[in-house]
Design a protein around this motif. Structure first.
Motif, mmCIF file in Angstrom:
data_model
loop_
_atom_site.group_PDB
_atom_site.id
_atom_site.type_symbol
_atom_site.label_atom_id
_atom_site.label_comp_id
_atom_site.label_asym_id
_atom_site.label_seq_id
_atom_site.Cartn_x
_atom_site.Cartn_y
_atom_site.Cartn_z
ATOM 1 N N ARG A 142 13.139 -54.025 92.543
ATOM 2 C CA ARG A 142 11.938 -54.139 92.194
ATOM 3 C C ARG A 142 11.064 -54.021 90.557
ATOM 4 N NH1 ARG A 142 16.156 -52.022 94.956
ATOM 5 N NH2 ARG A 142 16.605 -51.297 96.512
ATOM 6 N N ALA A 143 11.088 -54.405 89.964
ATOM 7 C CA ALA A 143 10.537 -54.672 88.851
ATOM 8 C C ALA A 143 10.188 -53.213 87.697
ATOM 9 C CB ALA A 143 8.952 -55.313 89.665
ATOM 10 N N LEU A 144 10.913 -52.332 88.240
ATOM 11 C CA LEU A 144 10.732 -51.409 87.604
ATOM 12 C C LEU A 144 11.446 -51.534 85.977
ATOM 13 C CD1 LEU A 144 12.918 -49.098 90.778
ATOM 14 C CD2 LEU A 144 10.346 -49.530 90.054
ATOM 15 N N LYS A 145 10.322 -50.563 85.630
ATOM 16 C CA LYS A 145 10.870 -50.488 83.979
ATOM 17 C C LYS A 145 10.793 -49.105 83.437
ATOM 18 C CE LYS A 145 6.219 -50.599 83.152
ATOM 19 N NZ LYS A 145 4.221 -50.863 82.995
ATOM 20 N N TYR A 146 10.398 -47.831 83.224
ATOM 21 C CA TYR A 146 10.448 -46.733 83.526
ATOM 22 C C TYR A 146 11.655 -45.717 83.607
ATOM 23 C CZ TYR A 146 5.570 -46.838 82.450
ATOM 24 O OH TYR A 146 3.563 -47.324 82.741
ATOM 25 N N PRO A 147 12.845 -46.661 84.463
ATOM 26 C CA PRO A 147 14.364 -45.869 84.466
ATOM 27 C C PRO A 147 14.750 -46.174 83.299
ATOM 28 C CG PRO A 147 13.542 -46.862 86.691
ATOM 29 C CD PRO A 147 12.542 -47.023 86.138
ATOM 30 N N PHE A 148 14.462 -47.559 82.914
ATOM 31 C CA PHE A 148 15.563 -47.453 81.578
ATOM 32 C C PHE A 148 15.067 -46.248 80.312
ATOM 33 C CE2 PHE A 148 15.528 -52.065 83.734
ATOM 34 C CZ PHE A 148 16.503 -52.118 83.392
ATOM 35 N N LEU A 149 14.114 -46.097 80.556
ATOM 36 C CA LEU A 149 13.687 -44.871 79.401
ATOM 37 C C LEU A 149 14.226 -43.856 79.695
ATOM 38 C CD1 LEU A 149 9.782 -45.359 78.862
ATOM 39 C CD2 LEU A 149 11.494 -46.101 76.976
ATOM 40 N N ALA A 150 14.121 -42.762 81.292
ATOM 41 C CA ALA A 150 15.562 -42.143 81.271
ATOM 42 C C ALA A 150 16.650 -42.183 81.465
ATOM 43 C CB ALA A 150 14.838 -42.126 82.973
ATOM 44 N N LYS A 151 17.282 -43.311 81.379
ATOM 45 C CA LYS A 151 19.054 -44.211 81.097
ATOM 46 C C LYS A 151 18.770 -43.641 79.119
ATOM 47 C CE LYS A 151 19.762 -47.606 79.921
ATOM 48 N NZ LYS A 151 19.996 -49.337 79.448
ATOM 49 N N ARG A 152 18.246 -43.935 78.854
ATOM 50 C CA ARG A 152 18.234 -44.330 77.232
ATOM 51 C C ARG A 152 18.190 -42.517 77.228
ATOM 52 N NH1 ARG A 152 16.536 -48.149 73.080
ATOM 53 N NH2 ARG A 152 18.344 -48.644 74.178
ATOM 54 N N ARG A 220 5.697 -41.770 83.597
ATOM 55 C CA ARG A 220 5.178 -42.312 83.886
ATOM 56 C C ARG A 220 3.896 -42.668 83.130
ATOM 57 N NH1 ARG A 220 5.829 -43.786 89.186
ATOM 58 N NH2 ARG A 220 3.463 -44.277 90.117
ATOM 59 N N ILE A 221 3.036 -41.889 82.841
ATOM 60 C CA ILE A 221 1.973 -41.132 82.575
ATOM 61 C C ILE A 221 2.217 -41.120 80.452
ATOM 62 C CG2 ILE A 221 0.416 -41.062 84.545
ATOM 63 C CD1 ILE A 221 0.428 -38.053 83.712
ATOM 64 N N ASN A 222 2.906 -41.360 80.491
ATOM 65 C CA ASN A 222 2.648 -41.447 79.043
ATOM 66 C C ASN A 222 3.166 -42.063 78.062
ATOM 67 O OD1 ASN A 222 1.725 -38.443 78.431
ATOM 68 N ND2 ASN A 222 3.114 -38.090 79.669
ATOM 69 N N ALA A 223 3.807 -42.753 78.500
ATOM 70 C CA ALA A 223 4.807 -44.135 78.083
ATOM 71 C C ALA A 223 3.560 -45.661 78.129
ATOM 72 C CB ALA A 223 5.648 -44.877 79.496
ATOM 73 N N PHE A 224 3.610 -45.327 76.673
ATOM 74 C CA PHE A 224 2.807 -47.048 76.183
ATOM 75 C C PHE A 224 3.974 -48.646 76.180
ATOM 76 C CE2 PHE A 224 1.258 -43.244 73.751
ATOM 77 C CZ PHE A 224 0.389 -43.893 73.855
ATOM 78 N N ARG A 225 3.111 -49.076 76.235
ATOM 79 C CA ARG A 225 3.634 -50.651 76.591
ATOM 80 C C ARG A 225 3.670 -51.208 75.466
ATOM 81 N NH1 ARG A 225 1.337 -55.302 80.078
ATOM 82 N NH2 ARG A 225 -0.024 -55.769 77.946
ATOM 83 N N ILE A 226 4.954 -51.956 74.758
ATOM 84 C CA ILE A 226 4.776 -51.893 73.326
ATOM 85 C C ILE A 226 4.280 -53.766 72.611
ATOM 86 C CG2 ILE A 226 6.026 -51.957 70.892
ATOM 87 C CD1 ILE A 226 5.195 -49.009 72.551
#
Length: 329
Positions: A142-152, A220-226
């Motif tokens: 599903r091309a999801l990236k933010y769940p990994f931050l929630a997992k951590r 969703r609205i506070n994450a920065f792409r590094i």
């Protein structure tokens, strides 16, 4: 949030009556060189304060004049995670480029140093015991990236190095019932992986859909792409950051506290850049006067007005009324 590609010079002020002191979430930057054994001085606080504005919620304001190119402050992330495409080439903790075969390699992840491996123990001791294959496959498809931050963050909470409400201070995005419904499957996979690793129901009590959706609403609205920039000069850093945006070369994502208080402007006076790792550096793009609000650009500032408005409205939930947009530039 993407780094700035191009900027023009519109100055934006916030009238004195619009400001009320909220609180100070400062990262400190030492100005002392102690490489030769001299006695270190106390780190100087950054020249900023967090205030309330009339129309944009919290904002960051200069407490003194800041010169163009000046390092305003640095910030370490509250949570970070490498992207799936870079997980085999960057440090699992600080996202620094790390070659395979590192002396600090651990199972299927890399650490650039013993220090990073030690600092990662808080969440990695929990994380490494679980089988994340179903969770990763779900996110990859599903091309999801933010769940990994929630997992951590969940692993950090279980290990006791973070609290359940660690991100509550951040502004959340509005989530539709459909979005929350889709998150339930992710939460189920997250919970199942931790349960199968031996975590007790007491340890996982906080993993409710209310908690999970609330965390993702803030991410969703506070994450920065590094995007790691190279080069010696500030101009080199900006050029490298621009190239990384064009090539979609992100090494991961991260959530910070203080940088999340910076409001958006399509012609910002401040830029956020990453040099070697996930530690953020906030620099002035032009001279900034005391009392002026510091703003960054959340998107690619080289796009036309309609494209910028569309992304900001759909992705961040607001209509930009910065001077550049009002002039239809």
């Amino acid at each position: 949030m993407l780094p700035l590609l191009r900027s023009r010079r519109f100055a934006q002020r916030c009238p004195p009556k619009s400001k009320q002191l909220l609180t100070s979430y400062f990262s400190t930057t030492s100005t002392t060189d102690n490489r030769h054994g001299s006695k270190p001085s106390q780190p100087s606080p950054p020249p900023i304060q967090v205030l309330l504005t009339e129309s944009a919620g919290r904002g960051v304001f200069a407490t003194r004049n800041i010169e163009s190119g000046e390092l305003i402050h640095t910030a370490r992330p509250m949570i970070s995670h490498p992207s799936l495409s870079s997980i085999d080439r960057v440090c699992y903790f600080c996202l620094k480029n790390t070659p395979k075969g590192s002396d600090f390699e651990a199972q299927k992840v890399l650490f650039c140093s013993e220090e990073c491996r030690e600092q990662a123990k808080g969440f990695y001791e929990v994380e490494k015991e679980a089988d994340w294959s179903a969770f990763v496959a779900h996110c990859r498809i599903r091309a999801l990236k933010y769940p990994f931050l929630a997992k951590r963050l969940a692993c950090m909470i279980i290990s006791g190095i973070a609290s359940v409400n660690s991100l509550d201070i951040l502004q959340p995005a509005l989530l539709s019932p459909q979005m929350i419904s889709q998150m339930e499957e992710e939460l189920g996979l997250l919970t199942s992986a931790l349960e199968a690793s031996g975590m007790t129901s007491k340890q996982l009590k906080f993993l409710t859909i209310e908690w999970y959706s609330g965390v993702l609403a803030r991410i969703r609205i506070n994450a920065f792409r590094i995007e790691l920039a190279g080069g010696c000069s500030y101009e080199d850093l900006l050029a490298s950051a621009a190239l990384s945006v064009e090539s979609e070369a992100a090494v991961g994502n991260a959530v910070y506290i203080l940088p999340s208080f910076y409001n958006h402007d399509c012609d910002p006076n401040t830029h956020i850049v990453w040099v070697e790792n996930v530690d953020a550096r906030l620099k002035a793009l032009r001279d900034i006067e005391a009392g002026e609000e510091l703003r960054i650009c959340y998107i690619d500032a080289s796009m036309d007005r309609d494209a910028r408005q569309n992304i900001l409205s759909n992705g961040f939930g607001f209509e930009c009324r910065c001077p550049r947009c009002l002039l239809n530039d």
